[in-house]
Scaffold this motif. Sequence first.
Motif, PDB file in Angstrom:
ATOM      1  N   LEU A  94      47.410  46.814  95.742  1.00  0.00           N
ATOM      2  CA  LEU A  94      48.238  45.620  95.621  1.00  0.00           C
ATOM      3  C   LEU A  94      49.471  45.941  94.781  1.00  0.00           C
ATOM      4  O   LEU A  94      49.413  46.792  93.893  1.00  0.00           O
TER       5      LEU A  94
ATOM      6  N   HIS B  25      49.513  41.884 101.030  1.00  0.00           N
ATOM      7  CA  HIS B  25      50.593  41.145 100.401  1.00  0.00           C
ATOM      8  C   HIS B  25      50.050  40.417  99.173  1.00  0.00           C
ATOM      9  O   HIS B  25      49.162  39.585  99.279  1.00  0.00           O
ATOM     10  N   GLY B  26      50.579  40.721  98.007  1.00  0.00           N
ATOM     11  CA  GLY B  26      50.125  40.101  96.766  1.00  0.00           C
ATOM     12  C   GLY B  26      50.169  41.099  95.639  1.00  0.00           C
ATOM     13  O   GLY B  26      49.876  42.287  95.820  1.00  0.00           O
ATOM     14  N   ASN B  27      50.543  40.622  94.444  1.00  0.00           N
ATOM     15  CA  ASN B  27      50.651  41.518  93.291  1.00  0.00           C
ATOM     16  C   ASN B  27      49.324  41.704  92.571  1.00  0.00           C
ATOM     17  O   ASN B  27      49.038  42.781  92.072  1.00  0.00           O
TER      18      ASN B  27
ATOM     19  N   ASN C 278      46.351  36.434  93.380  1.00  0.00           N
ATOM     20  CA  ASN C 278      47.157  36.022  94.525  1.00  0.00           C
ATOM     21  C   ASN C 278      46.317  35.961  95.795  1.00  0.00           C
ATOM     22  O   ASN C 278      46.503  35.061  96.625  1.00  0.00           O
ATOM     23  N   LEU C 279      45.388  36.902  95.966  1.00  0.00           N
ATOM     24  CA  LEU C 279      44.533  36.897  97.158  1.00  0.00           C
ATOM     25  C   LEU C 279      43.538  35.744  97.121  1.00  0.00           C
ATOM     26  O   LEU C 279      43.239  35.137  98.146  1.00  0.00           O
TER      27      LEU C 279
ATOM     28  N   ASN D 158      45.187  32.733  98.319  1.00  0.00           N
ATOM     29  CA  ASN D 158      45.749  32.848  99.657  1.00  0.00           C
ATOM     30  C   ASN D 158      44.648  32.620 100.690  1.00  0.00           C
ATOM     31  O   ASN D 158      43.795  33.484 100.890  1.00  0.00           O
TER      32      ASN D 158
ATOM     33  N   GLU E  93      45.820  47.333  91.239  1.00  0.00           N
ATOM     34  CA  GLU E  93      47.074  46.589  91.089  1.00  0.00           C
ATOM     35  C   GLU E  93      48.139  47.541  90.560  1.00  0.00           C
ATOM     36  O   GLU E  93      48.067  48.003  89.423  1.00  0.00           O
TER      37      GLU E  93
END
Length: 597
Positions: free
Chosen positions: A132, A237-239, A243-244, A247, A290
Amino acid sequence: MFALQSTDDLNLLLDILPESIRKILDTHSERDRLIEVVLDLGRYPEARFPDGSKYLSEIPVSKEDLQYCVERVGIFSGDNRAGIERTLHRISALRNRSGEVIGLTCRVGRAIFGTIDMIRDLVETGRSILMLGRPGVGKTTALREIARVLANELDKRVVIIDTSNEIAGDGDIPHPAIGRARRMQVARPELQHQVMIEAVENHMPEVIVIDEIGTELEALAARTIAERGVQLVGTAHGNRIENLIKNPTLSDLVGGIQSVTLGDEEARRRGSQKSVLERKAPPTFDIAVEMLERQKWVVHQDVSETVDTLLRGREPSPQVRTVDEQGKVVITQEKPQAKPAAAGQLPFGTATTGTRGSSRGGWRSSGRLPALPSYKRNDLGGAVPLEPVPDAEPLSEHQQFDQLLNDSMADSYAMEEMGEPPVTGPNGEDLPLHVYPYAISRHQLEQVIQTMNLPVVLTKDIDSADAVLALRSHIKNHSKLRLLAKNRQLPIHPVKSNSLPQLIRALQRMLRLDSSGTGEVADLTLFYRDADEDEIEALEEARLAVEQIVIPKGQPVELLPRSAKVRKMQHELVEHYRLKSASFGEEPNRRIRIYPA
């Protein structure tokens, strides 16, 4: 030692640029640090470097300049990306409403060897890894290096799903940077999930490398691949993991999220709302990395543990891996920091009490409540008008066991944090508690005890036991067992069935981990001492409806059709809660409806 070696074919990228721009870059002092060149119609050409952007000319870009570049690159695919054959460079187009190219982003592609030394030990474990990070931090570069190491140095069958030809370069022959790994190209970006499944079915890979998982179909394909025993390495997609989780499209990569309605006692024990969010299934990826910076990565070695921790409103404690000035990898453990919630703000893992607990994978499939067979065609969480709701997709036996144990262990930890750890048995006995199981699955009991690390020892000799755990039906029908327990002054703890929820709750009650005291079935047995199994089941249905739906949500609930005798018992139980109920319908489908106060 962390040593990076970078190779690029910068001259091949510069060759596609107009001569006036190419000459400036050929002699530029920061030429080797170039990230990308931006050409927008009517604007000055711009070069971007790690420390900022600089204009290359005071002459605006013309349509002729853009056409010059387009003619020297490959074909633009459906995602408006093209490349230069046998290089890693990427050229992305901006188009106007009529489809004409009005801008180009010419990104330099570099193969950097040694970039994954920070996580090489994780790559070699064979576990699936999710990368990520924000755009430009080096996710694709890391994927390319991971594929090369797995194929060349670990001798594994690696297949790369290269949607935009960004990992292995443009053209039919892949770039040497991927080593012996094979590359499957994708005709159109929306077909990536199909190519992922095709790779597993046709080419027998041990590892599949995927860049940019971004749709629900791709997330589902990734789970299918992981369940077939193939190691996955991919980016999304995501930092951060948070975020996941938030989502809905990609949350399945970390196990999926569902809303669960807790009982009153459990909600108090957790110190949370009655409706909370919990992980639905095991995560697709075992490890998450990450990529905060190029030389600072945060590693979550157990994604399921991290997600469960976040959903319970606590901060995880991941590894932080950095590279010092001498090029050595430094591994530190990040300490969790409590984040106070703002006024009126709920913890991360809680939902409002208005959340529908009976949505897909709701309270029944969570393992929080006993799943009675009679509930399969009647969702107690439905709002008026009452309509049947399809059952949630059943989890496998292994997934149900893991989910139940994870939830129960979390409850035990929460009790310990509240200062109520078990110190003695139910009658003051020293731990470990010796339990004599009667008509109980010994294998399942041992699994629960071992996984939850409970201070319980199973014994085959009733003389050495501190307590008896038995099926309620056997307690009623076997007076000898009751007599033996009475003579030895042993308490008997009844369970309704050999199901995991019943066994877990029984052991928790025995160790006083369950503050509710006696279980729900024992309460109903005391309320109706002469009730048989079917009657107890009907009363259990009414109790769950009252405690989970009618009282907390203020919604009426319609129960299953029952005989006149059972309906009378249900009415009496509802009156015990000081609620109203009424029977309606014709026999044999006559049933009762419970109304809120």
